[in-house]
Design a protein around this motif. Structure first.
Motif, PDB file in Angstrom:
ATOM      1  N   ARG A 378      22.559  14.444  20.090  1.00 61.45           N
ATOM      2  CA  ARG A 378      23.709  14.221  21.107  1.00 61.45           C
ATOM      3  C   ARG A 378      24.657  13.170  20.552  1.00 61.45           C
ATOM      4  O   ARG A 378      24.173  12.382  19.779  1.00 61.45           O
ATOM      5  CB  ARG A 378      23.189  13.710  22.445  1.00 61.45           C
ATOM      6  CG  ARG A 378      22.377  14.958  23.314  1.00 61.45           C
ATOM      7  CD  ARG A 378      22.072  14.411  24.518  1.00 61.45           C
ATOM      8  NE  ARG A 378      20.983  15.637  24.874  1.00 61.45           N
ATOM      9  CZ  ARG A 378      20.355  15.378  26.187  1.00 61.45           C
ATOM     10  NH1 ARG A 378      20.339  14.377  26.876  1.00 61.45           N
ATOM     11  NH2 ARG A 378      19.727  16.311  26.729  1.00 61.45           N
ATOM     12  N   GLU A 379      25.855  13.377  20.811  1.00 62.05           N
ATOM     13  CA  GLU A 379      26.992  12.187  20.116  1.00 62.05           C
ATOM     14  C   GLU A 379      26.368  10.984  20.602  1.00 62.05           C
ATOM     15  O   GLU A 379      26.041  10.476  21.751  1.00 62.05           O
ATOM     16  CB  GLU A 379      28.109  12.576  20.846  1.00 62.05           C
ATOM     17  CG  GLU A 379      29.322  11.775  20.095  1.00 62.05           C
ATOM     18  CD  GLU A 379      30.746  12.103  20.777  1.00 62.05           C
ATOM     19  OE1 GLU A 379      31.709  11.338  20.341  1.00 62.05           O
ATOM     20  OE2 GLU A 379      30.935  13.188  21.681  1.00 62.05           O
ATOM     21  N   GLY A 380      26.254  10.010  19.469  1.00 59.68           N
ATOM     22  CA  GLY A 380      26.144   8.592  19.737  1.00 59.68           C
ATOM     23  C   GLY A 380      24.530   8.472  19.833  1.00 59.68           C
ATOM     24  O   GLY A 380      24.334   7.094  19.761  1.00 59.68           O
ATOM     25  N   GLN A 381      23.570   9.431  19.704  1.00 59.54           N
ATOM     26  CA  GLN A 381      22.235   9.281  19.809  1.00 59.54           C
ATOM     27  C   GLN A 381      21.519   9.606  18.241  1.00 59.54           C
ATOM     28  O   GLN A 381      22.430  10.219  17.525  1.00 59.54           O
ATOM     29  CB  GLN A 381      21.766  10.416  20.521  1.00 59.54           C
ATOM     30  CG  GLN A 381      22.190   9.989  22.239  1.00 59.54           C
ATOM     31  CD  GLN A 381      21.599   8.781  22.610  1.00 59.54           C
ATOM     32  OE1 GLN A 381      20.638   8.228  22.711  1.00 59.54           O
ATOM     33  NE2 GLN A 381      22.668   8.079  23.351  1.00 59.54           N
ATOM     34  N   PRO A 382      20.348   8.790  17.994  1.00 62.75           N
ATOM     35  CA  PRO A 382      19.769   9.168  16.768  1.00 62.75           C
ATOM     36  C   PRO A 382      19.277  10.467  16.728  1.00 62.75           C
ATOM     37  O   PRO A 382      19.158  11.333  17.551  1.00 62.75           O
ATOM     38  CB  PRO A 382      18.676   8.053  16.813  1.00 62.75           C
ATOM     39  CG  PRO A 382      18.446   7.822  18.230  1.00 62.75           C
ATOM     40  CD  PRO A 382      20.047   7.917  18.815  1.00 62.75           C
ATOM     41  N   GLU A 397      16.877   4.077  10.998  1.00 63.93           N
ATOM     42  CA  GLU A 397      17.978   3.402  10.657  1.00 63.93           C
ATOM     43  C   GLU A 397      18.537   3.304   9.295  1.00 63.93           C
ATOM     44  O   GLU A 397      17.657   2.837   8.466  1.00 63.93           O
ATOM     45  CB  GLU A 397      18.167   1.694  11.435  1.00 63.93           C
ATOM     46  CG  GLU A 397      19.577   1.186  11.567  1.00 63.93           C
ATOM     47  CD  GLU A 397      19.402   0.256  12.407  1.00 63.93           C
ATOM     48  OE1 GLU A 397      20.589  -0.581  12.402  1.00 63.93           O
ATOM     49  OE2 GLU A 397      18.555  -0.078  13.129  1.00 63.93           O
TER      50      GLU A 397
END
Length: 426
Positions: A378-382, A397
């Motif tokens: 999902r947008e903005g999620q890892p 990361e």
């Protein structure tokens, strides 16, 4: 809206595909829908209540929409559903393959009736489903219905007798999924190990045929009864090209006395042998187990027997369900009713045991290399994914990976919430 099992989600997704092919589109946020479909579950009293709540919420949000209800609750309680404001169509199991036709008639005002259900003896049709939906993996429905009449369960009453598609037709569906870029298929059904009643074939034959489908790199067996999980199936999966080291086996109780009250078709000795057989040929396997707590007849002594047995098993996780009394089931005639507080306390203990076993499974593989199938983030999620042996991982990361791709990773430490391992592609 879909409630309940993976099979329901697969059926809903296939229905969505059929509707989209006819030019139907999802109602956007804030947009009034012309019709709403609710695919229901009736495995517990709470599930029934959730279905009614979902219907009422949809009617408030879309007051002019026709609401169509399908699934197990539709089969079992059509009379209840037809009295709910907004419901314009109720479709039972034998008619769910006609739901698009029935929707068209209902919207045109020519359906000639509100509820389309058939008696249990007349539920014979197998409606195929192979769906992707919003998920990375496909769900292939291979079987429906159940010939087991466990004393606590309404599923045979709701879904009818065991029936299935042919191996040839299911292989065709898997090949079609591969052509559309499918990488992983989860094999779903109500009692998939009982596959073959309609066609004279076997689940073992199906597994062998699916393993040969080019392009599908992973299969998972969603759930299989322990007495139907043969050594032949276990051994084939251990040496197969694409079947993952992942099993989900319903135990329901670790007490032989309770298993007899449930009219299950195995005892704890057989269940232990199945777990040990899996471990002997697939030491890294994830083994998930279903357990029901608080069934009628489950005395405190029986529960303690069950807890000790489950604690002794080399398994990876439990799915804990609290018993719910269902109309029409034989369990209602069993003496000794477990109180809600006792159910809560027993569930809490088993959930804690499950978490211990899951974390032990995860920690065992820290620092090792495994294959991961990455999902669409999902947008903005890892980016998240699953290893072959069903460990949930998060992209470390600074690392990069492509969604919907398979790659080898090194597993790192547990995240702070204990839900995922960090994973670095190699």
């Amino acid at each position: 809206m879909t409630l309940g099992c993976k099979l329901n989600y697969a059926e809903t997704s296939s229905l969505r595909d059929r509707l989209c092919a006819l030019g139907v589109t999802d109602a956007a946020d804030g947009e009034q829908a012309d019709f709403c479909i609710v695919n229901t579950c009736s495995v517990t009293g709470e599930a029934d209540a959730k279905c009614r709540h979902a219907i009422n919420r949809l009617h408030r949000q879309h007051p002019q929409a026709l609401i169509a209800v399908m699934g197990c609750y539709a089969q079992l309680a059509a009379d209840v559903l037809t009295r709910i404001e907004g419901v314009g169509l109720v479709v039972g199991m034998e008619h769910k393959g006609r739901i698009v036709e029935l929707l068209e008639q209902a919207l045109a005002g020519t359906e000639g009736g509100l509820a389309f259900t058939s008696p249990l003896a007349d539920i014979r049709t197998f409606v195929p489903s192979c769906s992707r939906g919003e998920r990375t993996r496909y769900f292939l429905k291979v079987q429906d219905g159940c010939n087991y009449y466990c004393t606590y369960c309404t599923i045979p009453i709701a879904r009818g007798r065991s029936r299935n598609g042919s191996i040839a037709s299911l292989v065709e569906q898997a090949e079609e999924a591969a052509r559309h870029g499918g990488r992983e298929i989860v094999i779903t059904g109500v009692n998939i190990g009982d596959f073959g009643h309609s066609t004279g074939e076997s689940f073992y034959g199906l597994v062998r045929a699916l393993d040969a489908v080019e392009g599908i790199q992973r299969y998972r067996i969603s759930s299989i009864e322990p007495n139907l999980l043969t050594d032949e199936i276990i051994d084939f999966c251990a040496g197969s090209r694409a079947f993952m080291p992942h099993f989900h086996i319903p135990l329901q109780s670790g007490s032989d006395d309770v298993l007899r009250l449930m009219r299950r078709r195995y005892d704890t000795a057989l269940f232990r042998r199945k777990v040990e057989r899996i471990r002997s040929v697939m030491p890294d396997a994830f083994i998930g187990v279903d357990v029901i707590v608080g069934t009628r007849g489950e005395t405190e002594a029986y529960f303690e027997d069950a807890f000790r047995f489950i604690e002794s098993l080399d398994i990876s996780q439990l799915h804990v369900f609290s018993y719910s009394e269902r109309p029409g089931t034989k369990a209602l005639g069993i003496p000794h009713v477990v109180t809600p507080q006792e159910k809560h306390d027993r569930s809490r203990r088993l959930i804690a045991l499950s978490e211990e076993k899951r974390l032990a499974h995860y920690r065992r593989y820290i620092g090792t290399e495994r294959m991961v199938l990455w999902e669409h983030a999902r947008e903005g999620q890892p980016l998240l994914g699953w290893t072959d042996n069903y460990i949930r991982v998060r992209l470390a990361e600074g690392a990069t990976a492509m969604p919907d791709s398979l790659c080898s990773v090194r597993l790192g430490e547990l995240d702070a919430d204990g839900e995922t391992l960090q994973a670095t592609p190699l």
